[in-house]
Motif scaffolding. Sequence first.
Motif, PDB file in Angstrom:
ATOM      1  N   ILE A   1       8.173   4.513   8.612  1.00 32.75           N
ATOM      2  CA  ILE A   1       7.989   5.372   9.780  1.00 32.75           C
ATOM      3  C   ILE A   1       7.608   6.783   9.332  1.00 32.75           C
ATOM      4  O   ILE A   1       8.049   7.270   8.292  1.00 32.75           O
ATOM      5  CB  ILE A   1       9.294   5.439  10.607  1.00 32.75           C
ATOM      6  CG1 ILE A   1       9.587   4.070  11.254  1.00 32.75           C
ATOM      7  CG2 ILE A   1       9.235   6.514  11.680  1.00 32.75           C
ATOM      8  CD1 ILE A   1      10.927   4.020  11.957  1.00 32.75           C
ATOM      9  N   GLY A   2       6.786   7.450  10.146  1.00 38.11           N
ATOM     10  CA  GLY A   2       6.577   8.885   9.978  1.00 38.11           C
ATOM     11  C   GLY A   2       5.405   9.303   9.124  1.00 38.11           C
ATOM     12  O   GLY A   2       5.071  10.488   9.075  1.00 38.11           O
ATOM     13  N   ILE A   3       4.774   8.339   8.434  1.00 37.16           N
ATOM     14  CA  ILE A   3       3.640   8.694   7.587  1.00 37.16           C
ATOM     15  C   ILE A   3       2.507   7.694   7.746  1.00 37.16           C
ATOM     16  O   ILE A   3       2.709   6.548   8.155  1.00 37.16           O
ATOM     17  CB  ILE A   3       4.023   8.775   6.093  1.00 37.16           C
ATOM     18  CG1 ILE A   3       4.548   7.425   5.574  1.00 37.16           C
ATOM     19  CG2 ILE A   3       5.023   9.889   5.841  1.00 37.16           C
ATOM     20  CD1 ILE A   3       4.753   7.389   4.059  1.00 37.16           C
ATOM     21  N   ASN A   4       1.317   8.145   7.404  1.00 38.57           N
ATOM     22  CA  ASN A   4       0.157   7.270   7.274  1.00 38.57           C
ATOM     23  C   ASN A   4      -0.541   7.643   5.983  1.00 38.57           C
ATOM     24  O   ASN A   4      -0.850   8.817   5.743  1.00 38.57           O
ATOM     25  CB  ASN A   4      -0.798   7.456   8.457  1.00 38.57           C
ATOM     26  CG  ASN A   4      -1.955   6.478   8.399  1.00 38.57           C
ATOM     27  OD1 ASN A   4      -1.766   5.273   8.523  1.00 38.57           O
ATOM     28  ND2 ASN A   4      -3.164   6.989   8.183  1.00 38.57           N
ATOM     29  N   THR A   5      -0.761   6.657   5.119  1.00 40.27           N
ATOM     30  CA  THR A   5      -1.419   6.920   3.847  1.00 40.27           C
ATOM     31  C   THR A   5      -2.853   6.412   3.892  1.00 40.27           C
ATOM     32  O   THR A   5      -3.195   5.556   4.715  1.00 40.27           O
ATOM     33  CB  THR A   5      -0.659   6.251   2.686  1.00 40.27           C
ATOM     34  OG1 THR A   5      -0.573   4.843   2.920  1.00 40.27           O
ATOM     35  CG2 THR A   5       0.733   6.831   2.552  1.00 40.27           C
ATOM     36  N   PRO A   6      -3.721   6.919   3.023  1.00 34.85           N
ATOM     37  CA  PRO A   6      -5.110   6.455   2.989  1.00 34.85           C
ATOM     38  C   PRO A   6      -5.186   4.941   2.813  1.00 34.85           C
ATOM     39  O   PRO A   6      -4.371   4.349   2.090  1.00 34.85           O
ATOM     40  CB  PRO A   6      -5.703   7.207   1.787  1.00 34.85           C
ATOM     41  CG  PRO A   6      -4.855   8.442   1.663  1.00 34.85           C
ATOM     42  CD  PRO A   6      -3.469   8.005   2.044  1.00 34.85           C
ATOM     43  N   GLU A   7      -6.174   4.325   3.456  1.00 35.41           N
ATOM     44  CA  GLU A   7      -6.312   2.866   3.472  1.00 35.41           C
ATOM     45  C   GLU A   7      -6.922   2.343   2.184  1.00 35.41           C
ATOM     46  O   GLU A   7      -7.928   2.867   1.686  1.00 35.41           O
ATOM     47  CB  GLU A   7      -7.194   2.439   4.652  1.00 35.41           C
ATOM     48  CG  GLU A   7      -6.584   2.648   6.025  1.00 35.41           C
ATOM     49  CD  GLU A   7      -5.505   1.634   6.342  1.00 35.41           C
ATOM     50  OE1 GLU A   7      -5.568   0.509   5.793  1.00 35.41           O
ATOM     51  OE2 GLU A   7      -4.605   1.961   7.128  1.00 35.41           O
ATOM     52  N   LEU A   8      -6.317   1.270   1.652  1.00 34.78           N
ATOM     53  CA  LEU A   8      -6.927   0.549   0.548  1.00 34.78           C
ATOM     54  C   LEU A   8      -8.148  -0.224   1.050  1.00 34.78           C
ATOM     55  O   LEU A   8      -8.314  -0.434   2.249  1.00 34.78           O
ATOM     56  CB  LEU A   8      -5.913  -0.424  -0.071  1.00 34.78           C
ATOM     57  CG  LEU A   8      -4.721   0.193  -0.810  1.00 34.78           C
ATOM     58  CD1 LEU A   8      -3.695  -0.878  -1.134  1.00 34.78           C
ATOM     59  CD2 LEU A   8      -5.180   0.899  -2.085  1.00 34.78           C
TER      60      LEU A   8
ATOM     61  N   ASP B   1       0.866  -1.176   0.000  1.00 34.03           N
ATOM     62  CA  ASP B   1       0.000   0.000   0.000  1.00 34.03           C
ATOM     63  C   ASP B   1       0.907   1.231   0.000  1.00 34.03           C
ATOM     64  O   ASP B   1       2.095   1.119  -0.307  1.00 34.03           O
ATOM     65  CB  ASP B   1      -0.979  -0.008   1.189  1.00 34.03           C
ATOM     66  CG  ASP B   1      -0.282  -0.167   2.537  1.00 34.03           C
ATOM     67  OD1 ASP B   1       0.887   0.271   2.675  1.00 34.03           O
ATOM     68  OD2 ASP B   1      -0.896  -0.709   3.475  1.00 34.03           O
ATOM     69  N   GLY B   2       0.366   2.393   0.365  1.00 30.56           N
ATOM     70  CA  GLY B   2       1.160   3.608   0.278  1.00 30.56           C
ATOM     71  C   GLY B   2       2.247   3.752   1.317  1.00 30.56           C
ATOM     72  O   GLY B   2       3.092   4.653   1.205  1.00 30.56           O
ATOM     73  N   ASP B   3       2.279   2.870   2.327  1.00 23.96           N
ATOM     74  CA  ASP B   3       3.305   3.002   3.361  1.00 23.96           C
ATOM     75  C   ASP B   3       3.907   1.660   3.800  1.00 23.96           C
ATOM     76  O   ASP B   3       4.497   1.566   4.866  1.00 23.96           O
ATOM     77  CB  ASP B   3       2.766   3.759   4.587  1.00 23.96           C
ATOM     78  CG  ASP B   3       1.446   3.201   5.112  1.00 23.96           C
ATOM     79  OD1 ASP B   3       1.267   1.964   5.103  1.00 23.96           O
ATOM     80  OD2 ASP B   3       0.584   4.008   5.520  1.00 23.96           O
ATOM     81  N   THR B   4       3.764   0.628   2.967  1.00 26.75           N
ATOM     82  CA  THR B   4       4.279  -0.698   3.338  1.00 26.75           C
ATOM     83  C   THR B   4       4.959  -1.364   2.140  1.00 26.75           C
ATOM     84  O   THR B   4       4.395  -1.402   1.044  1.00 26.75           O
ATOM     85  CB  THR B   4       3.147  -1.616   3.849  1.00 26.75           C
ATOM     86  OG1 THR B   4       2.393  -0.940   4.840  1.00 26.75           O
ATOM     87  CG2 THR B   4       3.732  -2.883   4.463  1.00 26.75           C
TER      88      THR B   4
END
Length: 259
Positions: free
Chosen positions: A54-61, A39-42
């Motif tokens: 680390i440091g961000i959270n992106t919108p959930e799929l 996803d956008g952060d993994t």
Amino acid sequence: MALRASIMGALLLCSLPALALNCPADHIDEQVRVIGVSDGDTLRLADNRRVRIIGINTPELAHDGRPADALAEEAHQHLQKLVRQSNNRVGLRLGEENRDRHGRILAHVFLANGENVEAHMLGQGLASRVAVPPNVWGQDCLIQAENEARAAGRGIWALESYRSPIEAHKLPDDTTGFILLQGRVARVGGSRHAQWINLEGGVALKIDHDLLPYFRDINLQALEGRRIEVRGWLTRPGGKEPRIRLTHPSMLRILDPIP
């Protein structure tokens, strides 16, 4: 020679803001090969490890019957593009706490050209910034990257839920997950294990006692009656009142000035 030194010095000075905003690594712990982007952060690595950036959270799929958040697929595809441009090789700066409860590696991620992935995603408006101690390296720079995207109304900051965060007293009963929230502080109090900030409308903000040293520069009692904005993961433990665990002062923004 003097002219050349002068020109080189001017070029260096001109490059400093961009370099600072890129949030360069102070060191790299591992060079790794990426075989997938979840996803956008993994990321998924060639040795089957997973990396939570680390440091961000992106919108959930979309998952578990829930639809995708707005811009979730855009964030996913953009991270895939960054990894491809880096020839599927990235550098990891491991967090002080380098595993999460799901067994994923916690790390800052850098492309082959040295670019900080968190700063890039924040600057594109495809992520929001989070800070979870002890993994708070680089926060000042990441705040700057997010603030620029927010001021420009870029990406998620063009969405109503980010541009005008929901008021605590208007929070729908079924809301859970990562959220930006605004509200007026009704009460500040303590319990055996935590400090609590209660917002009008029934949302409780919890600061665990072991995290209070991070908040030493904020007079929490002085927040009573003030409007604030907070971010974090909203839960409803046991079906009770909604709460957000505040992990770092950068996850809280005071909207009303404190005299």
